[in-house]
Design a protein around this motif. Structure first.
Motif, mmCIF file in Angstrom:
data_model
loop_
_atom_site.group_PDB
_atom_site.id
_atom_site.type_symbol
_atom_site.label_atom_id
_atom_site.label_comp_id
_atom_site.label_asym_id
_atom_site.label_seq_id
_atom_site.Cartn_x
_atom_site.Cartn_y
_atom_site.Cartn_z
ATOM 1 N N ASP A 1 0.812 -1.220 0.000
ATOM 2 C CA ASP A 1 0.000 0.000 0.000
ATOM 3 C C ASP A 1 0.845 1.270 0.000
ATOM 4 O O ASP A 1 0.362 2.343 -0.352
ATOM 5 C CB ASP A 1 -0.936 0.029 1.222
ATOM 6 C CG ASP A 1 -2.095 -0.932 1.078
ATOM 7 O OD1 ASP A 1 -2.532 -1.184 -0.061
ATOM 8 O OD2 ASP A 1 -2.569 -1.435 2.110
ATOM 9 N N PHE A 2 2.102 1.153 0.413
ATOM 10 C CA PHE A 2 2.997 2.302 0.459
ATOM 11 C C PHE A 2 3.604 2.509 -0.924
ATOM 12 O O PHE A 2 4.760 2.231 -1.182
ATOM 13 C CB PHE A 2 4.087 2.082 1.518
ATOM 14 C CG PHE A 2 5.002 3.260 1.717
ATOM 15 C CD1 PHE A 2 4.505 4.494 2.082
ATOM 16 C CD2 PHE A 2 6.367 3.120 1.554
ATOM 17 C CE1 PHE A 2 5.351 5.579 2.275
ATOM 18 C CE2 PHE A 2 7.224 4.193 1.748
ATOM 19 C CZ PHE A 2 6.710 5.421 2.105
ATOM 20 N N ASP A 3 2.763 3.002 -1.844
ATOM 21 C CA ASP A 3 3.217 3.208 -3.219
ATOM 22 C C ASP A 3 2.853 4.620 -3.683
ATOM 23 O O ASP A 3 2.136 5.347 -3.001
ATOM 24 C CB ASP A 3 2.665 2.144 -4.162
ATOM 25 C CG ASP A 3 1.148 2.189 -4.290
ATOM 26 O OD1 ASP A 3 0.512 3.147 -3.807
ATOM 27 O OD2 ASP A 3 0.588 1.265 -4.896
ATOM 28 N N THR A 4 3.358 4.960 -4.847
ATOM 29 C CA THR A 4 3.150 6.318 -5.342
ATOM 30 C C THR A 4 1.690 6.612 -5.634
ATOM 31 O O THR A 4 1.274 7.763 -5.555
ATOM 32 C CB THR A 4 3.987 6.573 -6.612
ATOM 33 O OG1 THR A 4 3.700 5.556 -7.578
ATOM 34 C CG2 THR A 4 5.466 6.574 -6.301
ATOM 35 N N GLU A 5 0.906 5.610 -5.946
ATOM 36 C CA GLU A 5 -0.508 5.861 -6.225
ATOM 37 C C GLU A 5 -1.258 6.266 -4.957
ATOM 38 O O GLU A 5 -1.998 7.250 -4.958
ATOM 39 C CB GLU A 5 -1.160 4.626 -6.860
ATOM 40 C CG GLU A 5 -2.591 4.851 -7.296
ATOM 41 C CD GLU A 5 -2.775 6.011 -8.284
ATOM 42 O OE1 GLU A 5 -3.816 6.685 -8.207
ATOM 43 O OE2 GLU A 5 -1.885 6.252 -9.112
ATOM 44 N N ASN A 6 -1.083 5.551 -3.881
ATOM 45 C CA ASN A 6 -1.797 5.858 -2.633
ATOM 46 C C ASN A 6 -1.281 7.120 -1.952
ATOM 47 O O ASN A 6 -2.012 7.767 -1.204
ATOM 48 C CB ASN A 6 -1.704 4.684 -1.654
ATOM 49 C CG ASN A 6 -2.551 3.519 -2.092
ATOM 50 O OD1 ASN A 6 -3.638 3.682 -2.630
ATOM 51 N ND2 ASN A 6 -2.050 2.313 -1.878
ATOM 52 N N PHE A 7 -0.030 7.465 -2.179
ATOM 53 C CA PHE A 7 0.578 8.607 -1.508
ATOM 54 C C PHE A 7 0.772 9.800 -2.463
ATOM 55 O O PHE A 7 1.510 10.713 -2.154
ATOM 56 C CB PHE A 7 1.929 8.215 -0.890
ATOM 57 C CG PHE A 7 1.796 7.547 0.455
ATOM 58 C CD1 PHE A 7 2.121 8.229 1.617
ATOM 59 C CD2 PHE A 7 1.346 6.244 0.564
ATOM 60 C CE1 PHE A 7 2.012 7.624 2.864
ATOM 61 C CE2 PHE A 7 1.219 5.625 1.793
ATOM 62 C CZ PHE A 7 1.543 6.319 2.947
ATOM 63 N N ARG A 8 0.069 9.787 -3.595
ATOM 64 C CA ARG A 8 0.248 10.871 -4.578
ATOM 65 C C ARG A 8 -0.415 12.166 -4.130
ATOM 66 O O ARG A 8 0.149 13.243 -4.275
ATOM 67 C CB ARG A 8 -0.284 10.439 -5.946
ATOM 68 C CG ARG A 8 0.058 11.404 -7.058
ATOM 69 C CD ARG A 8 -0.127 10.794 -8.443
ATOM 70 N NE ARG A 8 -1.235 9.884 -8.550
ATOM 71 C CZ ARG A 8 -2.462 10.228 -8.985
ATOM 72 N NH1 ARG A 8 -2.719 11.464 -9.329
ATOM 73 N NH2 ARG A 8 -3.410 9.321 -9.078
ATOM 74 N N THR A 9 -1.634 12.081 -3.582
ATOM 75 C CA THR A 9 -2.355 13.280 -3.138
ATOM 76 C C THR A 9 -2.946 13.046 -1.753
ATOM 77 O O THR A 9 -3.047 11.908 -1.285
ATOM 78 C CB THR A 9 -3.510 13.636 -4.100
ATOM 79 O OG1 THR A 9 -4.521 12.636 -4.002
ATOM 80 C CG2 THR A 9 -3.039 13.783 -5.535
ATOM 81 N N LEU A 10 -3.377 14.124 -1.144
ATOM 82 C CA LEU A 10 -4.026 14.063 0.160
ATOM 83 C C LEU A 10 -5.300 13.219 0.095
ATOM 84 O O LEU A 10 -5.571 12.402 0.977
ATOM 85 C CB LEU A 10 -4.352 15.491 0.604
ATOM 86 C CG LEU A 10 -4.518 15.768 2.066
ATOM 87 C CD1 LEU A 10 -3.228 15.501 2.805
ATOM 88 C CD2 LEU A 10 -4.936 17.205 2.269
ATOM 89 N N ASN A 11 -6.088 13.415 -0.962
ATOM 90 C CA ASN A 11 -7.334 12.660 -1.104
ATOM 91 C C ASN A 11 -7.080 11.160 -1.236
ATOM 92 O O ASN A 11 -7.802 10.349 -0.654
ATOM 93 C CB ASN A 11 -8.144 13.154 -2.310
ATOM 94 C CG ASN A 11 -8.793 14.498 -2.061
ATOM 95 O OD1 ASN A 11 -8.972 14.921 -0.933
ATOM 96 N ND2 ASN A 11 -9.136 15.188 -3.135
ATOM 97 N N LEU A 12 -6.065 10.789 -2.008
ATOM 98 C CA LEU A 12 -5.758 9.364 -2.179
ATOM 99 C C LEU A 12 -5.261 8.753 -0.871
ATOM 100 O O LEU A 12 -5.640 7.637 -0.522
ATOM 101 C CB LEU A 12 -4.724 9.167 -3.291
ATOM 102 C CG LEU A 12 -5.220 9.469 -4.703
ATOM 103 C CD1 LEU A 12 -4.060 9.496 -5.687
ATOM 104 C CD2 LEU A 12 -6.272 8.458 -5.132
ATOM 105 N N LEU A 13 -4.442 9.487 -0.143
ATOM 106 C CA LEU A 13 -3.926 8.981 1.122
ATOM 107 C C LEU A 13 -5.047 8.855 2.151
ATOM 108 O O LEU A 13 -5.134 7.852 2.850
ATOM 109 C CB LEU A 13 -2.807 9.881 1.649
ATOM 110 C CG LEU A 13 -2.195 9.484 2.986
ATOM 111 C CD1 LEU A 13 -1.705 8.036 2.974
ATOM 112 C CD2 LEU A 13 -1.060 10.427 3.349
ATOM 113 N N SER A 14 -5.919 9.841 2.226
ATOM 114 C CA SER A 14 -7.020 9.756 3.198
ATOM 115 C C SER A 14 -7.963 8.616 2.828
ATOM 116 O O SER A 14 -8.479 7.925 3.706
ATOM 117 C CB SER A 14 -7.752 11.089 3.335
ATOM 118 O OG SER A 14 -8.287 11.512 2.113
#
Length: 90
Positions: A62-75
């Motif tokens: 889960d610690f990848d660029t897709e999930n951590f790209r934006t605030l909305n994706l991370l939340s």
């Protein structure tokens, strides 16, 4: 719930990771690297802080660029992980 998490993430970015953008100017779709300015160490710190503050475990998958790209994706990831955790606790 996702709005609360987003607000908390903005506070984390400004208070814990010392980004130079005021939290009220950080948009949900702003790139955490391209706009906010996090580097690789910042992302690692953000992961650890999120795990501690939100009581979730973020896997290496889960610690990848897709999930951590934006605030909305991370939340959204945090909401999903909390739901999975609550589901497995039943």
């Amino acid at each position: 719930m996702q709005d609360d998490i987003s607000r908390s993430l903005k506070k984390i970015l400004t208070n814990n990771l010392f980004v130079e953008i005021p939290e009220e100017q950080i948009g949900g779709d702003d790139g955490l690297q391209s706009v906010v300015g996090l580097d690789s160490v910042g992302f690692l710190e953000l992961r650890v802080i999120c795990e501690d503050q939100f009581g979730v475990s973020i896997s290496d998958q889960d610690f990848d660029t897709e999930n951590f790209r934006t605030l909305n994706l991370l939340s959204a990831l945090i909401v999903k992980l909390k739901a999975q955790q609550q589901g497995s606790a039943k």
